[in-house]
Design a protein around this motif. Structure first.
Motif, PDB file in Angstrom:
ATOM      1  N   VAL A 218       0.904  -1.364   0.107  1.00 28.89           N
ATOM      2  CA  VAL A 218      -0.030   0.090   0.035  1.00 28.89           C
ATOM      3  C   VAL A 218       0.774   1.400  -0.105  1.00 28.89           C
ATOM      4  CG1 VAL A 218      -1.878   1.260   1.165  1.00 28.89           C
ATOM      5  CG2 VAL A 218      -1.743  -1.240   1.109  1.00 28.89           C
ATOM      6  N   HIS A 219       0.962   1.826  -1.209  1.00 28.89           N
ATOM      7  CA  HIS A 219       1.777   3.081  -1.174  1.00 28.89           C
ATOM      8  C   HIS A 219       0.868   4.320  -1.075  1.00 28.89           C
ATOM      9  CE1 HIS A 219       4.508   0.417  -3.203  1.00 28.89           C
ATOM     10  NE2 HIS A 219       3.683   0.163  -4.151  1.00 28.89           N
ATOM     11  N   PHE A 220       1.361   5.383  -0.211  1.00 27.08           N
ATOM     12  CA  PHE A 220       0.589   6.315   0.062  1.00 27.08           C
ATOM     13  C   PHE A 220       0.906   7.732  -0.711  1.00 27.08           C
ATOM     14  CE2 PHE A 220      -1.060   4.512   3.792  1.00 27.08           C
ATOM     15  CZ  PHE A 220      -2.514   5.000   3.946  1.00 27.08           C
ATOM     16  N   GLY A 230      -7.770  10.480   2.075  1.00 33.84           N
ATOM     17  CA  GLY A 230      -8.800   9.997   1.192  1.00 33.84           C
ATOM     18  C   GLY A 230      -8.264   8.581   0.784  1.00 33.84           C
ATOM     19  N   LYS A 231      -9.248   7.717   0.522  1.00 35.44           N
ATOM     20  CA  LYS A 231      -8.910   6.387   0.139  1.00 35.44           C
ATOM     21  C   LYS A 231      -8.429   6.307  -1.400  1.00 35.44           C
ATOM     22  CE  LYS A 231     -13.284   5.441  -1.649  1.00 35.44           C
ATOM     23  NZ  LYS A 231     -14.517   4.112  -1.899  1.00 35.44           N
ATOM     24  N   ASP A 232      -8.417   7.283  -2.090  1.00 37.40           N
ATOM     25  CA  ASP A 232      -7.855   7.412  -3.457  1.00 37.40           C
ATOM     26  C   ASP A 232      -6.420   7.703  -3.532  1.00 37.40           C
ATOM     27  OD1 ASP A 232     -10.424   6.594  -4.355  1.00 37.40           O
ATOM     28  OD2 ASP A 232     -10.867   8.822  -4.949  1.00 37.40           O
ATOM     29  N   GLN A 233      -5.959   8.150  -2.165  1.00 40.33           N
ATOM     30  CA  GLN A 233      -4.680   8.484  -2.000  1.00 40.33           C
ATOM     31  C   GLN A 233      -3.745   7.315  -2.417  1.00 40.33           C
ATOM     32  OE1 GLN A 233      -2.987  11.721  -1.737  1.00 40.33           O
ATOM     33  NE2 GLN A 233      -1.136  10.935  -1.603  1.00 40.33           N
ATOM     34  N   CYS A 234      -4.169   6.312  -1.877  1.00 37.24           N
ATOM     35  CA  CYS A 234      -3.321   4.810  -1.809  1.00 37.24           C
ATOM     36  C   CYS A 234      -3.162   4.261  -3.255  1.00 37.24           C
ATOM     37  CB  CYS A 234      -3.977   3.902  -0.870  1.00 37.24           C
ATOM     38  SG  CYS A 234      -4.425   4.631   0.860  1.00 37.24           S
ATOM     39  N   ALA A 235      -2.200   3.659  -3.319  1.00 43.00           N
ATOM     40  CA  ALA A 235      -2.050   2.894  -4.670  1.00 43.00           C
ATOM     41  C   ALA A 235      -3.027   1.791  -4.805  1.00 43.00           C
ATOM     42  CB  ALA A 235      -0.570   2.632  -4.825  1.00 43.00           C
ATOM     43  N   THR A 236      -3.317   1.479  -3.753  1.00 45.47           N
ATOM     44  CA  THR A 236      -4.386   0.150  -3.575  1.00 45.47           C
ATOM     45  C   THR A 236      -5.663   0.651  -2.922  1.00 45.47           C
ATOM     46  OG1 THR A 236      -2.369  -1.302  -3.384  1.00 45.47           O
ATOM     47  CG2 THR A 236      -4.974  -2.209  -3.140  1.00 45.47           C
ATOM     48  N   PRO A 237      -6.557   1.470  -3.456  1.00 43.61           N
ATOM     49  CA  PRO A 237      -7.528   2.280  -2.771  1.00 43.61           C
ATOM     50  C   PRO A 237      -8.451   1.423  -1.789  1.00 43.61           C
ATOM     51  CG  PRO A 237      -7.558   2.815  -4.890  1.00 43.61           C
ATOM     52  CD  PRO A 237      -6.619   1.590  -5.057  1.00 43.61           C
ATOM     53  N   ALA A 238      -8.838  -0.075  -2.463  1.00 41.79           N
ATOM     54  CA  ALA A 238      -9.725  -1.073  -1.668  1.00 41.79           C
ATOM     55  C   ALA A 238      -8.886  -1.210  -0.294  1.00 41.79           C
ATOM     56  CB  ALA A 238      -9.701  -2.241  -2.434  1.00 41.79           C
ATOM     57  N   TYR A 239      -7.363  -1.217  -0.208  1.00 42.41           N
ATOM     58  CA  TYR A 239      -7.022  -1.465   1.112  1.00 42.41           C
ATOM     59  C   TYR A 239      -6.970  -0.315   2.207  1.00 42.41           C
ATOM     60  CZ  TYR A 239      -3.683  -4.736   3.397  1.00 42.41           C
ATOM     61  OH  TYR A 239      -3.132  -5.768   4.171  1.00 42.41           O
ATOM     62  N   CYS A 240      -7.659   1.180   1.606  1.00 43.56           N
ATOM     63  CA  CYS A 240      -7.504   2.169   2.425  1.00 43.56           C
ATOM     64  C   CYS A 240      -9.071   2.699   2.780  1.00 43.56           C
ATOM     65  CB  CYS A 240      -6.858   3.419   1.604  1.00 43.56           C
ATOM     66  SG  CYS A 240      -5.278   2.902   1.646  1.00 43.56           S
ATOM     67  N   VAL A 241      -9.919   1.842   2.619  1.00 38.99           N
ATOM     68  CA  VAL A 241     -11.450   2.313   2.799  1.00 38.99           C
ATOM     69  C   VAL A 241     -11.578   2.462   4.303  1.00 38.99           C
ATOM     70  CG1 VAL A 241     -13.830   1.185   2.946  1.00 38.99           C
ATOM     71  CG2 VAL A 241     -12.362   0.607   0.947  1.00 38.99           C
ATOM     72  N   SER A 242     -10.729   2.030   5.371  1.00 37.36           N
ATOM     73  CA  SER A 242     -10.999   2.455   6.694  1.00 37.36           C
ATOM     74  C   SER A 242     -10.488   3.518   7.001  1.00 37.36           C
ATOM     75  CB  SER A 242     -10.590   1.279   7.434  1.00 37.36           C
ATOM     76  OG  SER A 242     -10.034   1.708   8.934  1.00 37.36           O
ATOM     77  N   GLU A 243     -11.210   4.577   7.162  1.00 31.16           N
ATOM     78  CA  GLU A 243     -10.659   5.930   7.465  1.00 31.16           C
ATOM     79  C   GLU A 243      -9.838   6.065   8.594  1.00 31.16           C
ATOM     80  OE1 GLU A 243     -12.502  10.482   8.422  1.00 31.16           O
ATOM     81  OE2 GLU A 243     -13.734   8.844   7.785  1.00 31.16           O
ATOM     82  N   GLU A 244     -10.244   5.476   9.676  1.00 35.42           N
ATOM     83  CA  GLU A 244      -9.318   5.358  10.920  1.00 35.42           C
ATOM     84  C   GLU A 244      -7.994   4.786  10.733  1.00 35.42           C
ATOM     85  OE1 GLU A 244      -9.670   3.442  15.477  1.00 35.42           O
ATOM     86  OE2 GLU A 244     -11.192   3.224  13.886  1.00 35.42           O
TER      87      GLU A 244
END
Length: 284
Positions: A218-220, A230-244
């Motif tokens: 997961v690259h930020f 925001g989840k779209d900042q991640c190279a793998t957006p599905a992995y960043c759904v959890s805001e916390e």
């Protein structure tokens, strides 16, 4: 009063209604006003203008001199005794707003705020020529990054400009998906020198993950000043759904960038300064 009289007398051909009204309101006598108006170009005043001038307090004697005896007529004198508006001089044109003064150069370490890419800047003074400060900065690169030849991307001795790249290992402080984000934060360092003065910047912080044993990475990416990437900042957006989770990782990445920037810039400040004050005669 004498100043106003002298000013109007010197410009008899250019006096205006406003001049006459102003002199009247300041108490200049009708005789003095008539002598000021005398010799100037004759005025052609409308009935309404004469009425409002009379109501303002300009004497009939002065108006008669200004108009070469054509005014005021009995009709205007009678109308002036009735209630109505008096003459209002035109307000002076507003003075143009002064141009904003250029901001004074700010010495010291600043930055790390705003919604754009994270960057810190240090502007300082040190005795020595631009060449001497450049050499000190060049030596600082070699000692701070072990191998300056490997880290330096640009060495412009003539322009007194250095650009280098560095990186810092990153590992989360908590276990949840820590393997997916473990990696490095890369950054860019630039130094410019002038006689007695230098400027250094550390920015372009970018997170790249090595990947977990399960193959997830997961690259930020490029770090900025937002509190939540925001989840779209991640190279793998599905992995960043959890805001916390992503906000917590993001906060640790930004903390690392802040620590690295301050450490590097304070280290450079110590290395490049040789005591005393520089000239400061520039636009930084």
């Amino acid at each position: 009063m004498f100043t106003l009289l002298a000013t109007l007398a010197l410009a008899q051909s250019t006096y205006s209604l406003d001049d006459i009204v102003l002199a009247t309101r300041r108490g200049l006598s009708p005789g003095a006003l008539a002598s000021i108006a005398e010799g100037g170009a004759p005025w052609t005043l409308s009935h309404e203008e004469v009425v409002t001038l009379l109501r303002t307090g300009v004497s009939a004697e002065v108006i008669s001199v200004m108009t070469e005896g054509r005014e005021p007529t009995a009709e205007t004198l009678a109308a002036a005794k009735q209630p109505g508006p008096s003459y209002q001089p035109k307000p002076p044109a507003p003075a143009p707003a002064p141009a904003p003064a250029p901001e004074a150069p700010q010495n010291g370490l600043t930055g790390g705020t705003g919604s754009g890419p994270l960057e810190w800047q240090l502007i300082g003074e040190a005795p020595g020529s631009a060449d001497e400060l450049y050499s000190r900065a060049r030596r600082w690169f070699s000692t701070s990054f072990v191998n300056a030849d490997a880290v330096l991307d640009l060495e412009d001795a003539a322009g007194h400009h250095l650009i280098g790249k560095g990186s810092e290992r990153f590992s989360q402080s908590f276990l949840m998906s820590s393997g997916a984000t473990s990696g490095a934060v890369r950054y860019v360092v630039s130094v410019d020198t002038k006689d007695g003065r230098y400027r250094a910047r550390v920015g372009s912080f970018e997170h790249r993950a090595y990947g977990s044993s399960a193959g997830f990475a997961v690259h930020f990416g490029l770090l900025n000043g937002r509190s939540d990437p925001g989840k779209d900042q991640c190279a793998t957006p599905a992995y960043c759904v959890s805001e916390e989770w992503r906000v917590r990782v993001w906060g640790e990445l930004r903390t690392l960038a802040d620590r690295v920037a301050h450490s590097l810039l304070r280290s450079l400040e110590t290395a490049i300064a040789a005591g005393g004050e520089g000239s400061g005669n520039d636009d930084w």
